[in-house]
Design a protein around this motif. Structure first.
Motif, PDB file in Angstrom:
ATOM      1  N   THR A   1      -0.208   4.354  -4.414  1.00 44.68           N
ATOM      2  CA  THR A   1       0.161   3.005  -4.867  1.00 44.68           C
ATOM      3  C   THR A   1       1.137   2.291  -3.943  1.00 44.68           C
ATOM      4  O   THR A   1       1.557   1.177  -4.237  1.00 44.68           O
ATOM      5  N   GLU A   2       1.518   2.921  -2.841  1.00 47.69           N
ATOM      6  CA  GLU A   2       2.481   2.280  -1.950  1.00 47.69           C
ATOM      7  C   GLU A   2       2.322   2.792  -0.527  1.00 47.69           C
ATOM      8  O   GLU A   2       1.509   3.683  -0.241  1.00 47.69           O
ATOM      9  N   LYS A   3       3.101   2.222   0.379  1.00 48.49           N
ATOM     10  CA  LYS A   3       3.089   2.647   1.770  1.00 48.49           C
ATOM     11  C   LYS A   3       4.510   2.576   2.315  1.00 48.49           C
ATOM     12  O   LYS A   3       5.343   1.812   1.823  1.00 48.49           O
ATOM     13  N   LYS A   4       4.788   3.377   3.353  1.00 45.74           N
ATOM     14  CA  LYS A   4       6.123   3.424   3.941  1.00 45.74           C
ATOM     15  C   LYS A   4       6.000   3.474   5.460  1.00 45.74           C
ATOM     16  O   LYS A   4       5.148   4.193   5.990  1.00 45.74           O
TER      17      LYS A   4
END
Length: 475
Positions: A245-248
């Motif tokens: 659900t996300e990225k970094k």
């Protein structure tokens, strides 16, 4: 501004990588990505905390409920276990488990000889410096005097393990030779204080001995982030890691997922034409030694490896033998609960006269296991000649008075769990000295070794990762 670092994997190599930055918290912002996957543990917390001779049968009853007793066929930790990768013909242990395979490690510590170091390191690398760095963070029990002139002896920070008396008898009946070195091994073990009773390390529930695992280490770390995320994709160009659900985004990414999983994620994210993964697995087999003389008095002892024998062939690494003491785990694994009180009878009658020897091969006799989308392929190599030579050399050293090997080729485990890669990315490293496969994407576990000696590799995996991480920042 701090340099943002991602460490993919919280096992042995992930710990080694992190250890390089431990004293540089003002310089680096570190995130460690741990696997989210783990198996269910034994349900009774009370039972987990109070294992003793009175309730050990209840513990085994719980173990036998898990995974149709598969838990009894491999190492476990309070009912938790790892999965296998591959089919019936070619399997390896899956390191994609919270805190990796150090959760199931027996704690054996060995340092590679110069010939082995030269196979995995550049000439300018200083692996001894990295061994010293790791020794400041983990417990190291003192090995025998036979190893007195070794670096590992100098680095020891804990007393020798308590050995079984039958193992001491075996050692006293082994002859000296330039072709082998033997003696009490070092273990990454912190002995618990004020804790009497029997060792249950073989059952995976020992309160007497605490084997170092990266879980024990990282749970004390407050200043950096440990995230249990499943990594879906990596943009190697932009250094962005994608999750569900996300990225970094990071400045530097270290890949420490073990030879199989590191290759898998690199293949997926670089969209390489070939998805074939090759893993070198040290060949391993087990045989028993039976003692027919008067038994020495039994004392409390460490249930896992009590003795190491390093055998040379023409003064080159040939085999490492780990000597296990007599144990009750075999009988307890087989007996139903209503017959459990008989385990002492069986043990005293037979098992306390048996030592088990696990042999790990040198690189030349390792097994190459190939994995692709359609099949699992194991190289078809005849190991009988190698086994014969190991037996012959072992018998050369063994004074056979009351000690003998009743059977050859006793058992061949599915896997040794000692791994390296095989020719992965050999010609495509962006920066060979820093082991960058892409700009600021470093592969620093044992995937690039292309070599696996007979020695236990875990300490060297930690040291190698530490060394490369420091090299990348000139620390």
């Amino acid at each position: 501004m701090k340099t943002k670092i991602a460490i993919l994997g919280a096992g042995a190599s992930g710990f080694g990588t992190y250890s390089a930055f431990e004293n540089y918290n003002e310089t680096f912002d570190i995130t460690i990505f741990n696997s989210p996957f783990k198996k269910n543990k034994i349900s009774s917390k009370e039972l987990n905390q109070n294992i003793n001779e009175n309730n050990i049968s209840k513990y085994y009853k719980e173990l036998k409920k898990i995974s149709d007793s598969e838990i009894l066929k491999k190492k476990n930790n309070y009912g938790s276990s790892y999965n296998f990768i591959g089919d019936d013909f070619s399997k390896i242990a899956d390191s994609n488990y919270q805190y990796g395979l150090t959760q199931f490690w027996g704690g054996i510590l060995q340092i590679f000889d110069e010939a082995s170091v030269s196979k995995i390191c550049d000439k300018s690398d200083n692996l001894d410096r990295a061994y010293i760095s790791i020794s400041k963070l983990i417990p190291i029990t003192r090995p025998s005097e036979n190893f007195k002139n070794t670096l590992l002896y100098e680095l020891a920070n804990k007393p020798k393990i308590e050995k079984n008396n039958l193992v001491n008898l075996l050692e006293s009946n082994f002859t000296n030779s330039s072709e082998w070195v033997y003696g009490t091994n070092s273990v990454a073990m912190q002995e618990e204080k004020n804790n009497d009773g029997q060792c249950y390390c073989l059952a995976g529930c020992c309160k007497l001995h605490s084997i170092f695992s990266t879980l024990n280490y990282f749970k004390k770390i407050k200043k950096n982030k440990i995230i249990n995320y499943d990594i879906k994709k990596i943009d190697f160009d932009k250094k962005i890691i994608f999750f569900d659900t996300e990225k970094k985004k990071f400045d530097k990414i270290f890949i420490n997922l073990g030879p199989f999983n590191s290759q898998r994620i690199i293949n997926q994210n670089l969209e390489l034409n070939s998805n074939t993964i090759k893993v070198k697995d040290s060949y391993s087999f087990i045989f028993p030694i039976i003692y027919l003389g008067n038994l020495p008095n039994e004392k409390r002892y460490f249930e896992l490896t009590n003795e190491i024998i390093n055998i040379k062939n023409n003064f080159k690494d040939f085999a490492t033998l780990q000597i296990y003491p007599p144990n009750k785990h075999l009988i307890r694994s087989m007996l139903p609960k209503y017959l459990f009180s008989l385990d002492r009878v069986f043990y005293n009658f037979l098992l306390n006269r048996i030592l088990f020897v696990t042999v790990f091969s040198n690189d030349e006799n390792s097994i190459i296991k190939e994995f692709d989308a359609n099949s699992n392929i194991q190289n078809d190599t005849n190991k009988e000649k190698y086994e014969e030579t190991v037996f012959d050399k072992f018998n050369e050293g063994l004074n056979k008075k009351n000690l003998f090997i009743p059977i050859k080729y006793f058992h061949r485990p599915i896997t040794s769990a000692h791994y390296s890669g095989k020719d992965f990315f050999k010609k495509n490293i962006f920066d060979n000295k820093k082991k960058e496969i892409f700009k600021d994407i470093v592969l620093n576990d044992s995937t690039l070794w292309n070599y696996i000696p007979s020695y236990s590799p875990t300490l060297s995996i930690m040291a190698y990762a530490n060394m490369l991480a420091k090299k990348n920042f000139d620390l």
